[in-house]
Write a protein that holds these residues in place. Structure first.
Motif: not given
Length: 1010
Positions: A789, A810, A815
């Motif tokens: 991420n 996010n 995410r």
């Protein structure tokens, strides 16, 4: 009662009060009881007004009679709109009632209706006191670190430089007074004679209604009650103006006026106006210049010298004549000024295209650190720490890196052009003179003919010359792109062909466009972003589209904490969130150096052996679950040195350091790591759970950068800042305090220096090996959070720290992964490499990383070891060992992994008897590889392969990869990352790609593919 008469009487009630009883002015009356009082006030006011008529030599009776004979003058179609619907018979009757003392039976006057209108108009009246201490919003000028102009910041419709009235020359003051309010010095806020003149003008002449406002009234209108063209506004304006005259002196009121006016060119206030039109401060204005500006408040657009020079010249002549009437200038000065050219400075359209996140951060620092309301609360001169060329280069590197990531992963999307200029091109063409009118104009495009632009077959547009330039070029030059801080060139589509397109550039050239993802989606005069490739003949362009992925980058000066550059996102217009200072993300392995620092400070040496195999740590305090982390690549590699555990970002090695490497028990080790994190100001509080050491707790980029700068400084942490100083009117308002940086006491200089050399190994041959060619000057650490991420790189040279983050926002609670294999080493390191190169090209020195400081040097000794096994005397790699006070070296090689354990782990093999290897010197040949019981085989994360130690050594003096750690020419026995020798560290697309590898920055979890 006629509504127009109601409004006129309410206005007359106001005027009567401010002229006859200003000290007892009432803003509310009782409709049921105060009718007689209102009649008395109106009669007193009319008596006062008749005196003003006499002074103005106006016979009001004759005026009324004339109007009665020609009612269309006030009620006809050519009459001023504000008087439409006025009944002259009612007006005449009212005049007799209030101005001649008559008491007509058919009086149209309705006191109740007038009072109700008046009370409503004066409801919630602004206090004049708010203007007494009024701080006009101003434009602040921001200078870069070299003292050059970098940016301007101002509120909408407030681009002004506020100056005290004493800075405005008397001649300029008198010019404005003569033009706008000749009785300014004598009236008390309302000039009844001016009101009478305006009223008579409106009765007698059609067209734009005259206002009769004084300078005081204009101040109130501009800064308090607003500019609505209504009777209600006029009533409020007169009351507040009369009160303001009792609070401020005439110079103070004039200062508010001159600093508040708008005179075109986007400039507010006399100082900004003077600089915009003449390129000089107001103190240097000449007589004709002052007169030109003084004539513009009546209509900045109508009298604009840029659009209507003759009107402006005529208006200037009027002001000069008024100055002569007031005996301010002589006949000779009048004649000379009238003959003078307008002397305008050319209009400059300067559009700042960088530094928006940084300026926003400066504004926040101005409030929180300097104690200012804002940088736009007045006109300040702000000195910033920014390196302007580097700032632009950092933004470019980040934008290019984000676009490269999306292109390489197939995530690029085309949502349409940034804008389309077809209408603009048509307007320019229609306003262009016939070709014969400018035969001297040369075509700006090779082969173009000076003919009208026209659309040819579908999808194509033929270039046309307008005033020496193609219409499309002029349209492109004046275009206002929405992404004004994106540093890719703009191009306008001239031919939207399917396979390739022709685009025009701002300099007039035409290029061939590879439309890429936009193929078949472009229309004539679409404006797109491109990357240009220069070569023989016409340039070639490749389309660039805004990415959905985000990123951030920061450049920090190590010694001082000065922020040299900051990019808080791909583009400020797209998102104002500054991801450097206003968001937190999981740092992944960029946080691992904290654990290694704690281990080094506890006495471990870089060659201490750690078992890179599965480990389980018990619950903290017996509560919760135990913790079993995984390496990014999934497995373990057996015994490895502390150095190599960091260089190749081994999660299992990091976790095992908590088992006796820092403190006897894992929870105590975790606490010591947290203590360093808190003292280093990376966090305000530390989450007491094991994944913290692998970067599970989100961090702010600015705070992470401070820690890496501390590593470069052997433990001295600077405080990042961007605001150097603030001045107002040449006087200092704020100066950044010259404080000594704070030393991180949780680890000593030796531990910090050893960590620095290990981080340099990361860039030489570890997870940031793409920086190998500059690793003699750069150290750092990659980081990748769970599920890819977040991709990080944090690194430093002697002078600066660079931190780069790439990931998806996010804010919606989801995410989004960057994709399998999209790690910090793959995504963020190339961006950081470009930033380091830009820094060195823009004044930041490039020097080999420094050796230990004089304080640390006596406690460090350099010993040649085998880098793979850590065996002293078995190789030529120079390691840096901590010594005791007497110079002894503590041998911690087997502290965490006893020698007998290593021998018990050796595989069954016919390759030789290892039992007799003295001090384990030859164990490196077999045991420090694959601990699965199989024969050792090549490991892509092991740059040493399975060669014997003697083969891994190079002859003395051979050092093609750079001197490690500034050790005076000692060779580096590490060989480069597999496949790296032909790979550019800065993303050279023409260089052959190295084999795909896995970055060991995985945080935790069971699936190594996350």
């Amino acid at each position: 009662m006629n509504i127009i008469l109601i409004k006129l009487f309410a206005t007359a009630l106001t005027l009567s009060q401010v002229t006859t009883r200003p000290d007892s002015l009432r803003t509310q009356f009782d409709p049921a009881k105060d009718g007689p009082e209102v009649v008395r006030i109106l009669r007193d006011g009319c008596a006062h007004m008749r005196k003003a008529f006499d002074i103005e030599d106006i016979n009001l009776d004759d005026l009324i009679s004339t109007a009665m004979e020609d009612p269309t003058s006030v009620a006809g179609p050519t009459a001023p709109k504000i008087l439409h619907g006025l009944d002259l018979n009612e007006l005449n009757t009212s005049y007799k009632q209030f101005c001649k003392g008559e008491d007509p039976l058919n009086s149209p006057f309705d006191a109740k209706a007038v009072i109700e209108f008046y009370d409503n108009a004066t409801k919630d009246l602004p206090a004049a006191e708010t203007l007494r201490d009024k701080a006009l919003p101003g434009m602040s000028r921001i200078l870069d670190a070299s003292g050059k102009p970098f940016a301007e910041t101002f509120e909408p419709n407030a681009r002004r430089l506020v100056v005290p009235i004493t800075a405005v020359p008397p001649l300029v003051q008198k010019a404005f007074i003569a033009a706008e309010d000749k009785r300014f010095e004598s009236h008390h806020g309302i000039d009844e004679r001016g009101v009478i003149r305006a009223f008579i003008t409106n009765l007698a002449s059609p067209g734009r209604p005259a206002g009769g406002s004084t300078i005081t009234q204009q101040v109130v209108k501009n800064l308090s009650v607003g500019d609505d063209v209504t009777y209600e506004r006029k009533i409020r304006e007169m009351i507040v103006a009369a009160r303001l005259e009792k609070l401020l002196t005439k110079p103070q009121i004039l200062g508010l006026y001159l600093n508040g006016i708008y005179l075109g060119r986007g400039a507010y206030g006399i100082e900004m106006v003077a600089q915009s039109y003449f390129g000089k401060p107001v103190s240097d204005l000449t007589l004709p210049e002052a007169a030109l500006l003084a004539g513009m408040p009546k209509g900045p657009n109508f009298y604009s010298p840029d659009k209507y020079p003759e009107r402006a010249r005529e208006r200037r002549g009027y002001v000069l004549a008024r100055l002569k009437e007031e005996n301010v200038i002589t006949d000779a000065e009048l004649a000379k000024a009238n003959a003078a050219d307008l002397g305008l400075k050319p209009v400059e359209i300067t559009r700042r295209d960088s530094g928006f996140y940084l300026v926003d951060y400066l504004s926040r620092e101005a409030r929180t650190v300097a104690g200012l309301d804002s940088l736009t609360s007045a006109s300040f001169t702000v000195k910033a720490t920014v390196n302007a060329p580097l700032q632009r280069a950092v933004e470019t590197a980040l934008q290019d890196g984000l676009a490269t990531y999306e292109r390489s992963t197939g995530r690029q999307t085309f949502t349409g052009p940034e804008l389309n200029l077809a209408d603009s091109v048509r307007r320019i063409e229609s306003a262009a003179p016939a070709p014969e009118a400018s035969p001297q104009a040369a075509p700006a495009v090779t082969g173009a003919k000076p003919e009208a632009t026209k659309t040819t077959r579908k999808g194509k547009a033929a270039p046309a010359l307008v005033a020496g330039k193609p219409a499309w070029q002029r349209a492109l030059e004046s275009a206002r792109p929405s992404l004004y801080d994106v540093h890719w060139p703009l191009a306008i589509v001239l031919d939207g062909g399917k396979s390739a397109a022709k685009v025009g550039l701002e300099d007039g050239r035409v290029a061939t466009l590879d439309p890429g993802i936009a193929r078949g989606k472009l229309q004539p005069y679409d404006v797109v972003r491109v990357k240009l490739t220069e070569g023989r003949g016409a340039p070639r362009a490749q389309i660039r589209v805004k990415p959905t992925v985000q990123g951030a980058a920061l450049v920090l000066e190590n010694k001082t904490g000065r922020i040299l550059a900051m990019a808080g996102g791909f583009s400020y217009p797209m998102s104002q969130l500054n991801r450097v200072t206003q968001s937190v993300r999981q740092p992944g392995s960029t946080l691992k150096p904290l654990t290694y620092l704690a281990a080094l400070n506890a006495g471990l040496q870089p060659n201490t052996l750690v078992l890179d195999n599965a480990v389980t740590l018990p619950p903290i305090g017996g509560v919760g679950d135990s913790w079993s982390p995984k390496n990014y690549e999934g497995g373990g590699a057996g015994p490895t040195t502390l150095r190599r555990g960091l260089e190749f970002s081994k999660n299992l090695v990091t976790a095992r350091l908590l088992q006796g490497g820092i403190a006897p028990k894992a929870p105590d080790s975790l606490k010591r790591v947290c203590d360093i994190a808190l003292e280093a100001q990376i966090y305000a509080e530390c989450e007491p759970y094991y994944p913290f050491v692998l970067g599970a707790q989100p961090v702010r980029m600015l705070d992470l950068a401070g820690f890496y700068a501390a590593v470069a400084n052997e433990g001295v942490r600077p405080t990042p800042y961007a605001l150097e100083s603030v001045e107002r009117d040449g006087k200092p308002v704020f100066t950044h305090p010259n404080r000594e940086p704070v030393r991180i006491g949780s680890a000593d200089r030796v531990a910090f220096y050893q960590l620095k050399t290990m981080l340099q190994g990361v860039t030489q041959h570890g997870t940031a090996a793409a920086l190998a060619k500059v690793s003699n000057s750069v150290a750092g650490k990659t980081g990748t959070s769970e599920n890819e991420n977040d991709a990080w790189f944090a690194g430093f040279s002697n002078e600066i720290t660079v931190v780069v983050w790439v990931g998806y926002d996010n804010a919606d609670g989801t995410r989004r992964t960057l994709g399998r294999g999209q790690t910090g080493g793959h995504v963020s390191v190339p961006i950081a490499g470009a930033i380091f190169q830009a820094a060195w090209a823009n004044g930041v020195p490039r020097t080999p990383l420094r050796g230990p400081s004089p304080e640390a040097r006596p406690l460090i000794t350099d010993i040649a070891i085998d880098p793979r096994s850590g065996t002293p005397g078995a190789g030529s790699f120079i390691e840096h060992f901590r010594t005791g006070g007497g110079g002894q070296v503590a041998d911690t090689r087997y502290k965490l992994l006893p020698r007998e354990t290593i021998y018990a782990l050796r595989p069954d093999s016919d390759d030789g008897d290892l039992a007799g290897a003295e001090n384990g010197a030859d164990v490196a040949g077999d045991l420090f590889g694959n601990m699965t019981g199989e024969r050792s085989r090549p490991d892509l994360l092991d740059p040493f392969g399975d060669r014997p130690a003697q083969q891994r050594s190079r002859r003395a003096g051979a050092d093609p990869y750079g001197t490690p750690y500034g050790t005076n020419g000692t060779e580096d026995p590490y060989r480069p990352w597999p496949g790296q020798t032909n790979r550019s560290p800065f993303g050279d697309d023409d260089a052959p790609r190295r084999p795909r590898r896995r970055d060991p920055d995985y945080l935790f979890g069971d699936d190594p593919g996350f």
